[in-house]
Design an enzyme around this catalytic site. Structure first.
Site, PDB file in Angstrom:
ATOM      1  N   HIS A   5     -23.176  -5.332  36.519  1.00 21.61           N
ATOM      2  CA  HIS A   5     -24.419  -4.766  37.042  1.00 21.61           C
ATOM      3  C   HIS A   5     -24.230  -3.338  37.545  1.00 21.61           C
ATOM      4  CE1 HIS A   5     -26.401  -8.577  36.518  1.00 21.61           C
ATOM      5  NE2 HIS A   5     -25.388  -9.160  37.139  1.00 21.61           N
ATOM      6  N   CYS A   8       6.920 -21.419  69.441  1.00 21.31           N
ATOM      7  CA  CYS A   8       8.027 -21.845  70.279  1.00 21.31           C
ATOM      8  C   CYS A   8       9.089 -20.748  70.300  1.00 21.31           C
ATOM      9  CB  CYS A   8       8.644 -23.118  69.724  1.00 21.31           C
ATOM     10  SG  CYS A   8       7.446 -24.418  69.445  1.00 21.31           S
ATOM     11  N   GLU A  38      -7.108   2.469  53.213  1.00 25.93           N
ATOM     12  CA  GLU A  38      -6.746   2.999  54.529  1.00 25.93           C
ATOM     13  C   GLU A  38      -5.303   3.458  54.612  1.00 25.93           C
ATOM     14  OE1 GLU A  38      -7.477   0.342  57.834  1.00 25.93           O
ATOM     15  OE2 GLU A  38      -6.699  -1.371  56.782  1.00 25.93           O
ATOM     16  N   GLU A  91     -11.218  -6.927  51.209  1.00 31.32           N
ATOM     17  CA  GLU A  91     -10.105  -6.649  52.124  1.00 31.32           C
ATOM     18  C   GLU A  91      -8.963  -5.929  51.377  1.00 31.32           C
ATOM     19  OE1 GLU A  91      -9.344  -6.380  55.040  1.00 31.32           O
ATOM     20  OE2 GLU A  91      -7.232  -6.829  55.323  1.00 31.32           O
ATOM     21  N   LYS A 105      -7.526  -2.319  52.446  1.00 37.81           N
ATOM     22  CA  LYS A 105      -6.104  -2.093  52.743  1.00 37.81           C
ATOM     23  C   LYS A 105      -5.578  -0.908  51.941  1.00 37.81           C
ATOM     24  CE  LYS A 105      -5.387  -3.769  55.658  1.00 37.81           C
ATOM     25  NZ  LYS A 105      -6.216  -4.678  56.393  1.00 37.81           N
ATOM     26  N   ARG A 164       5.262 -15.799  74.333  1.00 37.81           N
ATOM     27  CA  ARG A 164       4.844 -16.476  73.105  1.00 37.81           C
ATOM     28  C   ARG A 164       3.895 -17.643  73.400  1.00 37.81           C
ATOM     29  NH1 ARG A 164       9.232 -15.264  69.175  1.00 37.81           N
ATOM     30  NH2 ARG A 164       8.914 -17.184  68.039  1.00 37.81           N
ATOM     31  N   LYS A 215      -5.972   2.050  65.998  1.00 39.10           N
ATOM     32  CA  LYS A 215      -5.795   0.595  65.981  1.00 39.10           C
ATOM     33  C   LYS A 215      -7.000  -0.099  66.616  1.00 39.10           C
ATOM     34  CE  LYS A 215      -3.661  -3.239  65.232  1.00 39.10           C
ATOM     35  NZ  LYS A 215      -3.852  -3.743  63.859  1.00 39.10           N
ATOM     36  N   ASN A 257      11.189 -24.396  65.908  1.00 37.64           N
ATOM     37  CA  ASN A 257       9.910 -23.690  65.919  1.00 37.64           C
ATOM     38  C   ASN A 257       9.305 -23.847  64.528  1.00 37.64           C
ATOM     39  OD1 ASN A 257       7.785 -21.870  66.235  1.00 37.64           O
ATOM     40  ND2 ASN A 257       9.063 -20.071  65.857  1.00 37.64           N
ATOM     41  N   GLY A 258       8.055 -24.284  64.437  1.00 34.30           N
ATOM     42  CA  GLY A 258       7.427 -24.402  63.111  1.00 34.30           C
ATOM     43  C   GLY A 258       6.876 -25.795  62.882  1.00 34.30           C
ATOM     44  N   TRP A 278       5.538 -24.909  72.282  1.00 35.49           N
ATOM     45  CA  TRP A 278       4.078 -24.833  72.177  1.00 35.49           C
ATOM     46  C   TRP A 278       3.694 -26.050  71.367  1.00 35.49           C
ATOM     47  CZ3 TRP A 278       0.094 -21.565  73.637  1.00 35.49           C
ATOM     48  CH2 TRP A 278      -1.113 -21.719  72.944  1.00 35.49           C
TER      49      TRP A 278
HETATM   50  O1  M6R Z   1      -9.676  -4.970  66.685  1.00 38.11           O
HETATM   51  P1  M6R Z   1     -10.699  -5.350  65.653  1.00 38.11           P
HETATM   52  O2  M6R Z   1     -10.306  -6.528  64.839  1.00 38.11           O
HETATM   53  O3  M6R Z   1     -12.064  -5.544  66.252  1.00 38.11           O
HETATM   54  O4  M6R Z   1     -10.784  -4.117  64.669  1.00 38.11           O
HETATM   55  C1  M6R Z   1     -11.747  -4.096  63.669  1.00 38.11           C
HETATM   56  C2  M6R Z   1     -11.447  -3.026  62.641  1.00 38.11           C
HETATM   57  O5  M6R Z   1     -11.424  -1.766  63.255  1.00 38.11           O
HETATM   58  C3  M6R Z   1     -10.107  -3.273  61.960  1.00 38.11           C
HETATM   59  O6  M6R Z   1     -10.059  -4.529  61.359  1.00 38.11           O
HETATM   60  C4  M6R Z   1      -9.870  -2.193  60.889  1.00 38.11           C
HETATM   61  O7  M6R Z   1     -10.740  -2.381  59.825  1.00 38.11           O
HETATM   62  C5  M6R Z   1      -8.407  -2.230  60.436  1.00 38.11           C
HETATM   63  N1  M6R Z   1      -7.888  -0.917  60.361  1.00 38.11           N
HETATM   64  C6  M6R Z   1      -8.234  -2.868  59.109  1.00 38.11           C
HETATM   65  O8  M6R Z   1      -6.940  -2.848  58.656  1.00 38.11           O
END
Ligand code: M6R
Length: 604
Positions: free
Chosen positions: A500, A2, A484, A477, A481, A27, A599, A98-99, A74
């Site tokens: 193992h 919202c 990267e 994950e 993170k 939104r 991205k 909102n929420g 929404w």
């Molecule tokens: O746009 P997508 O979710 O398809 O992208 C997939 C990956 O390229 C993306 O998640 C990538 O691993 C990110 N850099 C992770 O932080």
């Protein structure tokens, strides 16, 4: 999500409220409304549908007010309708929100017993009644604090009070709210874009803050009711949509956006009034005997978390594969497989190719996608949306938790459709999911503690992440993170797999991050931590209060929110994201645009 706008103006505000609401259309919304103080009374105008419909109402019944609030809704609690549209009114109070107010049912019952009657199905209306009750005993600031103290959930609100003609109040917890400083006029808004047409001088409220604005001042209070100052910044209005706010990087902002992103996403799947969970697009989840998830990177870890739930809750076999392998492997798929591509961008080349391959095989295809105009969203048979809003940081954060939230909801929907859970269990699980936004906000509050770990961790050459069950993909994950954005080598392992092979890596210089809030497998993870401790490995344990009681003596312990284990993979994401973030900041890395990464990866 919202949208909210509030104006204490010197000239009529109707057109400006509408202008602001139009800016908030991005939104997503299904009704809109405004309210204003007219001759000591608060009047409101509302309409279902687009702002155009509200403008038609205003053409025949203009609102001649200089102080007002506006809202795009929404729908969450209650269908889109004029009655459920905001602002909501109770006695002297008119309010937009909102929420989600998690304890609204209890509050509504208790208010009903006190003789209050409700005209809408919304959770919002209880806030208006509560505040109106408090105003019978207290002045506005105290009444606001007393009202907020009774609410559980994640929210932002804007309020008008009859008899207080030059006052707009606002509050935030979990959902953002900004204060705009004009020239003899003041504003509140759900983001910088809302107040962008009127001012570029903005203060962002902190978690738990509330505010009272008049023509010239904003009195801001923290959650204890103490007056506080929040810095006023000048922002470029045109850039407001992708503005960093008070945050240093988009990634940090996006970590804190997660309660809102998750709430908005869940509202596409859950009817909070009935507790029913449904797949968007009318997909019959009982029609499939298998799920095939294809995705890349972070999105594939969201898929891996979902696998645990599709199988455990819905008894639905689920395979998850990175799209770059799947697309060339010529996998054997059964005709009653639902293929789900998971992607933030909806453009990732490998995921798109895998999705197209599934289509060619005659499978029903779905796309859990954040960019709804993307190729995957258009080509899949059905869109399962995430509503994370634009994600700017290359390292995915809010898109990830929104994917997890959407997939969790789908797993519950599949379990219900297949008769694996009854209506009561469906309601219990959907109620849990609706608590996630608040818990995500609580988890992000660990920021200071996590920042304190960064200097030491930044010295590491290798870091291991461990988790069990649905927290194993979260360990993967966490490692991704860190890799990267900080360029530290990191690997995620299933905790039971340590012995193992990877245990050979353990030494005093190899930190091991264990994601283990208490659950039925916690004791086993304790044994794995003992194996690490015995070899001198420094342990950072991310757990809950119960888990902290059994932490190894030498572990650094981060205590996150206590919640049902079903929610752990979602709620324990912010701590691992913050850990990677602060290590990268410590190393002076380019957090939002890490080297070598894009991205959206539209090449093979
Ligand atoms: O746009 P997508 O979710 O398809 O992208 C997939 C990956 O390229 C993306 O998640 C990538 O691993 C990110 N850099 C992770 O932080």
């Amino acid at each position: 999500m919202c949208g909210i706008i509030g104006i204490v103006g010197e000239s009529p505000v109707q057109d400006r409220l509408i202008e602001s609401l139009k800016r908030l259309e991005y939104r997503g919304y299904d009704s809109a409304g405004i309210a204003g103080c007219v001759d000591g009374q608060v009047e409101r105008r509302r309409a279902k549908g687009k702002i155009r419909a509200l403008e038609e109402v205003l053409a025949s019944e203009p609102l001649n007010a200089k102080v007002g609030i506006g809202h795009t809704r929404w729908a969450t609690h209650g269908a889109p309708s004029e009655t459920n549209a905001h602002p909501h009114k109770a006695g002297r109070v008119t309010l937009v929100h909102n929420g989600i107010i998690e304890n609204y049912a209890e509050l509504r019952d208790s208010l009903t017993r006190r003789g209050r009657t409700f005209e809408s199905e919304t959770d919002t209306e209880v806030i208006a009644h509560l505040l109106d009750c408090e105003l019978e005993k207290k002045p506005p600031i105290e009444a606001m604090k007393a009202t907020l103290d009774q609410l559980t959930g994640a929210y932002a609100i804007g309020v008008l009070i009859e008899g207080e003609d030059a006052l707009v109040m606002g509050a935030r917890r979990g959902s953002p709210l900004v204060v705009g400083y004009g020239d003899g006029e003041m504003f509140i808004g759900s983001d910088a874009l809302a107040v962008g047409p009127f001012t570029n001088r903005i203060a962002y409220l902190d978690e738990g803050d509330f505010v009272a604005i008049d023509h010239k001042t904003a009195r801001i209070f923290d959650e204890t009711g103490q007056p506080v100052q929040r810095p006023v910044r000048t922002v470029a209005a045109s850039a407001a949509l992708v503005e960093k706010g008070n945050y240093r990087h988009f990634m940090e902002k996006e970590i804190h956006d997660q309660p809102d992103a998750c709430q908005h996403t869940l509202s596409a799947y859950i009817d909070p009034t009935t507790g029913k969970v449904q797949a968007p697009g009318g997909v019959d989840l009982a029609a499939f005997d298998r799920i095939q998830i294809v995705a890349c990177g972070t999105a594939s870890y969201a898929g891996s978390i979902a696998r645990y739930l599709f199988e455990r809750l819905a008894g639905l076999p689920c395979d998850v594969e990175v799209a770059s392998e799947f697309r060339y492997r010529q996998p054997a798929v059964s005709p009653k497989t639902l293929a789900i591509a998971v992607s933030q961008s909806g453009e990732t080349a490998d995921t798109l190719a895998a999705l197209r391959w599934c289509k060619q095989q005659g499978l029903t295809t779905a796309a859990v996608v954040n960019v709804h105009e993307s190729t995957m969203a258009r080509e899949a048979d059905v869109l399962f949306p995430t509503h994370a809003g634009p994600e700017i940081g290359v390292a995915s954060t809010k898109a990830f938790t929104s994917q997890v939230a959407a997939l969790m909801a789908l797993a519950v929907a599949a379990a219900a459709a297949r008769g694996r859970i009854d209506a009561m269990e469906e309601k219990r699980l959907s109620k849990l999911l609706l608590e996630a936004p608040r818990l995500l906000a609580d988890a992000a509050q660990l920021e200071d503690e996590i920042r304190a770990l960064a200097p030491e961790l930044a010295k590491a050459r290798d870091v291991l992440y461990l988790g069990r069950g649905a927290l194993f993909p979260l360990a993967l994950e966490g490692a991704l993170k860190l890799k990267e954005i900080s360029y530290i080598h990191a690997e995620g392992y299933a905790a039971g797999e340590l012995k193992h092979g990877p245990i050979a890596l353990i030494d005093e210089a190899t930190p091991v991050i264990v994601i283990a809030p208490s659950d039925p497998l916690f004791e086993k993870t304790v044994s794995n931590m003992s194996e690490v401790a015995a070899r001198g490995g420094p342990i950072i344990l991310i757990t809950d209060t119960e888990g902290a009681k059994n932490a190894p003596a030498n572990a650094r312990v981060i205590v996150g929110p206590t919640c049902d284990p079903f929610l752990h993979p979602l709620v324990y994401a912010p701590p691992i994201q913050l850990l990677a973030y602060y290590v990268a900041v410590q190393k002076g890395a380019d957090v939002d645009q890490p080297r070598n990464l894009a991205k959206s990866v539209t090449v093979e």
